[in-house]
Design an enzyme around this catalytic site. Structure first.
Site, mmCIF file in Angstrom:
data_model
loop_
_atom_site.group_PDB
_atom_site.id
_atom_site.type_symbol
_atom_site.label_atom_id
_atom_site.label_comp_id
_atom_site.label_asym_id
_atom_site.label_seq_id
_atom_site.Cartn_x
_atom_site.Cartn_y
_atom_site.Cartn_z
ATOM 1 N N GLY A 136 0.817 -1.212 0.000
ATOM 2 C CA GLY A 136 0.000 0.000 0.000
ATOM 3 C C GLY A 136 0.848 1.258 0.000
ATOM 4 O O GLY A 136 1.316 1.705 1.052
ATOM 5 N N HIS A 142 -2.538 11.016 -3.934
ATOM 6 C CA HIS A 142 -1.083 10.989 -4.127
ATOM 7 C C HIS A 142 -0.682 9.701 -4.836
ATOM 8 O O HIS A 142 -0.575 8.651 -4.222
ATOM 9 C CB HIS A 142 -0.363 11.109 -2.774
ATOM 10 C CG HIS A 142 -0.821 12.312 -2.008
ATOM 11 N ND1 HIS A 142 -0.379 13.579 -2.302
ATOM 12 C CD2 HIS A 142 -1.729 12.435 -1.026
ATOM 13 C CE1 HIS A 142 -0.990 14.442 -1.504
ATOM 14 N NE2 HIS A 142 -1.810 13.774 -0.714
ATOM 15 N N ARG A 249 9.415 -3.465 -11.204
ATOM 16 C CA ARG A 249 9.544 -2.855 -12.538
ATOM 17 C C ARG A 249 10.455 -3.689 -13.425
ATOM 18 O O ARG A 249 10.240 -3.797 -14.630
ATOM 19 C CB ARG A 249 10.128 -1.445 -12.397
ATOM 20 C CG ARG A 249 9.141 -0.477 -11.813
ATOM 21 C CD ARG A 249 9.817 0.801 -11.351
ATOM 22 N NE ARG A 249 8.807 1.709 -10.834
ATOM 23 C CZ ARG A 249 9.093 2.831 -10.196
ATOM 24 N NH1 ARG A 249 10.346 3.181 -9.984
ATOM 25 N NH2 ARG A 249 8.113 3.612 -9.773
ATOM 26 N N GLU A 369 3.413 1.218 -11.317
ATOM 27 C CA GLU A 369 4.880 1.084 -11.215
ATOM 28 C C GLU A 369 5.607 2.217 -11.937
ATOM 29 O O GLU A 369 6.668 2.017 -12.512
ATOM 30 C CB GLU A 369 5.329 -0.258 -11.805
ATOM 31 C CG GLU A 369 4.724 -1.452 -11.123
ATOM 32 C CD GLU A 369 5.397 -1.768 -9.806
ATOM 33 O OE1 GLU A 369 6.440 -1.176 -9.530
ATOM 34 O OE2 GLU A 369 4.855 -2.587 -9.065
HETATM 35 P P1 FAD Z 1 -1.423 10.690 -11.209
HETATM 36 O O1 FAD Z 1 -0.176 10.686 -10.408
HETATM 37 O O2 FAD Z 1 -2.520 11.614 -10.813
HETATM 38 O O3 FAD Z 1 -1.019 10.984 -12.727
HETATM 39 C C1 FAD Z 1 -1.970 11.248 -13.768
HETATM 40 C C2 FAD Z 1 -1.202 11.602 -15.040
HETATM 41 O O4 FAD Z 1 -0.397 12.760 -14.805
HETATM 42 C C3 FAD Z 1 -0.223 10.495 -15.452
HETATM 43 O O5 FAD Z 1 -0.162 10.417 -16.858
HETATM 44 C C4 FAD Z 1 1.104 10.985 -14.907
HETATM 45 O O6 FAD Z 1 2.216 10.483 -15.623
HETATM 46 C C5 FAD Z 1 0.954 12.482 -15.108
HETATM 47 N N1 FAD Z 1 1.846 13.233 -14.201
HETATM 48 C C6 FAD Z 1 1.896 13.214 -12.835
HETATM 49 N N2 FAD Z 1 2.875 14.010 -12.383
HETATM 50 C C7 FAD Z 1 3.477 14.544 -13.485
HETATM 51 C C8 FAD Z 1 4.594 15.429 -13.704
HETATM 52 N N3 FAD Z 1 5.325 15.896 -12.683
HETATM 53 N N4 FAD Z 1 4.908 15.753 -14.976
HETATM 54 C C9 FAD Z 1 4.208 15.237 -16.024
HETATM 55 N N5 FAD Z 1 3.168 14.397 -15.895
HETATM 56 C C10 FAD Z 1 2.807 14.056 -14.644
HETATM 57 N N6 FAD Z 1 -0.369 1.322 -6.163
HETATM 58 C C11 FAD Z 1 0.125 0.732 -5.036
HETATM 59 O O7 FAD Z 1 0.629 1.401 -4.135
HETATM 60 N N7 FAD Z 1 0.045 -0.623 -4.880
HETATM 61 C C12 FAD Z 1 -0.525 -1.433 -5.816
HETATM 62 O O8 FAD Z 1 -0.566 -2.660 -5.636
HETATM 63 C C13 FAD Z 1 -1.063 -0.832 -7.010
HETATM 64 N N8 FAD Z 1 -1.724 -1.602 -7.935
HETATM 65 C C14 FAD Z 1 -2.347 -0.988 -9.001
HETATM 66 C C15 FAD Z 1 -3.156 -1.738 -9.862
HETATM 67 C C16 FAD Z 1 -3.833 -1.133 -10.915
HETATM 68 C C17 FAD Z 1 -4.738 -1.945 -11.797
HETATM 69 C C18 FAD Z 1 -3.653 0.250 -11.154
HETATM 70 C C19 FAD Z 1 -4.339 0.908 -12.306
HETATM 71 C C20 FAD Z 1 -2.873 1.003 -10.302
HETATM 72 C C21 FAD Z 1 -2.224 0.410 -9.213
HETATM 73 N N9 FAD Z 1 -1.485 1.163 -8.285
HETATM 74 C C22 FAD Z 1 -0.957 0.581 -7.151
HETATM 75 C C23 FAD Z 1 -1.457 2.621 -8.396
HETATM 76 C C24 FAD Z 1 -0.462 3.164 -9.409
HETATM 77 O O9 FAD Z 1 0.847 2.954 -8.958
HETATM 78 C C25 FAD Z 1 -0.790 4.653 -9.644
HETATM 79 O O10 FAD Z 1 -1.998 4.682 -10.357
HETATM 80 C C26 FAD Z 1 0.302 5.389 -10.388
HETATM 81 O O11 FAD Z 1 1.414 5.611 -9.555
HETATM 82 C C27 FAD Z 1 -0.169 6.740 -10.934
HETATM 83 O O12 FAD Z 1 -0.805 7.483 -9.951
HETATM 84 P P2 FAD Z 1 -2.249 8.148 -10.207
HETATM 85 O O13 FAD Z 1 -3.146 7.115 -10.778
HETATM 86 O O14 FAD Z 1 -2.648 8.830 -8.975
HETATM 87 O O15 FAD Z 1 -2.000 9.200 -11.370
#
Ligand code: FAD
Length: 390
Positions: A136, A142, A249, A369
């Protein structure tokens, strides 16, 4: 010089050791026997029937935490681990996610950072698939910026009390232990939290149109009290979670090529069979161009994964190189799967064929990831010395 196999243009197979080939073949057999016959149905229903039995079968083959040493783990090489990821993801990214989260995120975190007692408590059961773990890190507000997380752990007497919300957590609702990252007065710390602890609640996230054969959950921690021994003693800050993400990764770099291979194979079979205008689709130049471009990227991606694997086994793999592999291979695998989808015409959108399932799955893999953008910024910083994250 013998002619390359149509799906191994660089004869990479020749460079694998006998042991590596044996691991690959045994994983393939498990996937063919236990998962392939059911995967389309699991995906369509959004439910993996018998996930606990599946975890035990994966554990029996030594695939959980397979690249870790001791505590009942198989202690295999990085290339063997990569080949396993490739075969698992050739079946479904959800299956590879189950194994990655268990082995590279939850087990690795405990193996690397927990105290001796916690390692002994969880790792042997997790290696056998008798206990499932989740990781988690992500929170509703975030994702790419986990350093701003809000989940907090406070000292109370000799214990810790955790409060906060995590979301998008793979294996969350089926986990026995959750590795939770939380802010303390001393920076971000990790905790191995038994999911049966009072105040811990996991709710499955429904309505995913991707990675449907994988459990994803939101976690609520409301005054979850754990003893000090459950806290990881020596690691502070993002270094803890990032060390685990690096492991997962690396596996994805291989795994994505598995999804690509399945789509490539499906597209090749289909276009050799299906006739339009009196000839197989594969006999048209435009089709051959697509098939060849897919295969060139597949061969390059595999070579990249293999190179990273050899470096990892030699103990010289840098995390920026893992970023390069994850960025390139997931992006290119997704392109390969989308192109395969066009080659199957209308059947390309049917779950009767594996192609749309793989393409949809890789949309999640592209995001989790570390997104392409995050890995681009990692490499951009390496090249320029200028961090551009904020
Ligand atoms: P955001 O961070 O809100 O990003 C949205 C968009 O904005 C993306 O395209 C991103 O690249 C872009 N962006 C963000 N910041 C910047 C910047 N500085 N410059 C340019 N572009 C930017 N998480 C866990 O902890 N454990 C898990 O087991 C896990 N499993 C998952 C399983 C699935 C099916 C999915 C879909 C996600 C999972 N995740 C998990 C979460 C995943 O790691 C996050 O979704 C990911 O880190 C992106 O975060 P966010 O979805 O909040 O997108």
């Amino acid at each position: 010089v013998h002619q390359p196999h149509p799906l191994d243009l660089l004869n990479l197979d020749d460079h694998l050791t006998e042991g590596e080939r044996a691991v690959r073949d045994s994983v393939r057999r498990l996937c063919d026997d236990l998962v392939e016959p059911h995967i389309a149905e699991w995906y369509e229903n959004g439910q993996v029937a018998g996930v606990r039995e599946l975890a035990v079968a994966l554990g029996d083959l030594g695939l959980l935490g397979m690249h870790l040493e001791g505590y009942g783990c198989a202690g295999m090489s990085a290339v063997e681990y990569g080949l396993a990821c490739l075969e698992l993801e050739a079946t479904d990214s959800g299956l590879r996610s189950l194994v990655s989260v268990q082995g590279s995120l939850a087990m690795y975190a405990i193996w690397k950072w927990a105290n001796e007692e916690t390692k002994r408590r969880w790792l042997p059961r997790m290696a056998g698939g008798h206990a499932i773990g989740c990781f988690g890190l992500t929170e509703p507000d975030h994702g790419s910026d986990p350093g701003s997380m809000r989940t907090r752990a406070r000292r109370q007497g000799g214990d810790w009390v955790l409060d906060g919300t995590k979301t998008w957590i793979t294996n969350g609702s089926v986990a026995d232990v959750a590795v939770i990252w939380a802010v303390t007065d001393d920076g971000i710390r990790g905790f191995a939290v038994p999911t049966g602890t009072r105040g811990f609640c996991a709710t499955e996230i429904k309505h995913k149109a991707s990675l449907r054969a994988s459990v994803t959950s939101a976690l609520a921690l409301d005054g979850v009290r754990v003893p000090d021994e459950f806290a990881f003693p020596d690691v502070r800050g993002l270094k803890g979670p990032l060390s685990c993400l690096n492991e997962a990764r690396y596996g994805i770099t291989w795994g994505a090529m598995g999804a690509a291979r399945s789509c490539l194979r499906a597209a090749l079979d289909y276009t050799c069979q299906r006739e339009q205008f009196g000839r197989p689709l594969a006999a048209f130049q435009l089709t051959q161009r697509k098939l060849v471009e897919m295969n060139v990227e597949y061969a390059k991606g595999l070579l990249l994964a293999w190179h990273l694997g050899r470096r990892k086994d030699a103990g010289v793999l840098a995390s920026a190189q893992v970023s390069l592999g994850k960025l390139n291979n997931v992006r290119e695998a997704l392109k390969i799967c989308r192109t395969a989808r066009t080659l199957l015409g209308a059947n390309g959108v049917s779950l009767e064929y594996p192609v749309i399932r793989h393409a949809s799955n890789l949309e999640s893999v592209l995001t989790y990831e570390g997104t392409v953008e995050m890995h681009t910024l990692v490499l951009g910083q390496l090249m320029t010395g200028m961090p551009a994250f904020r």
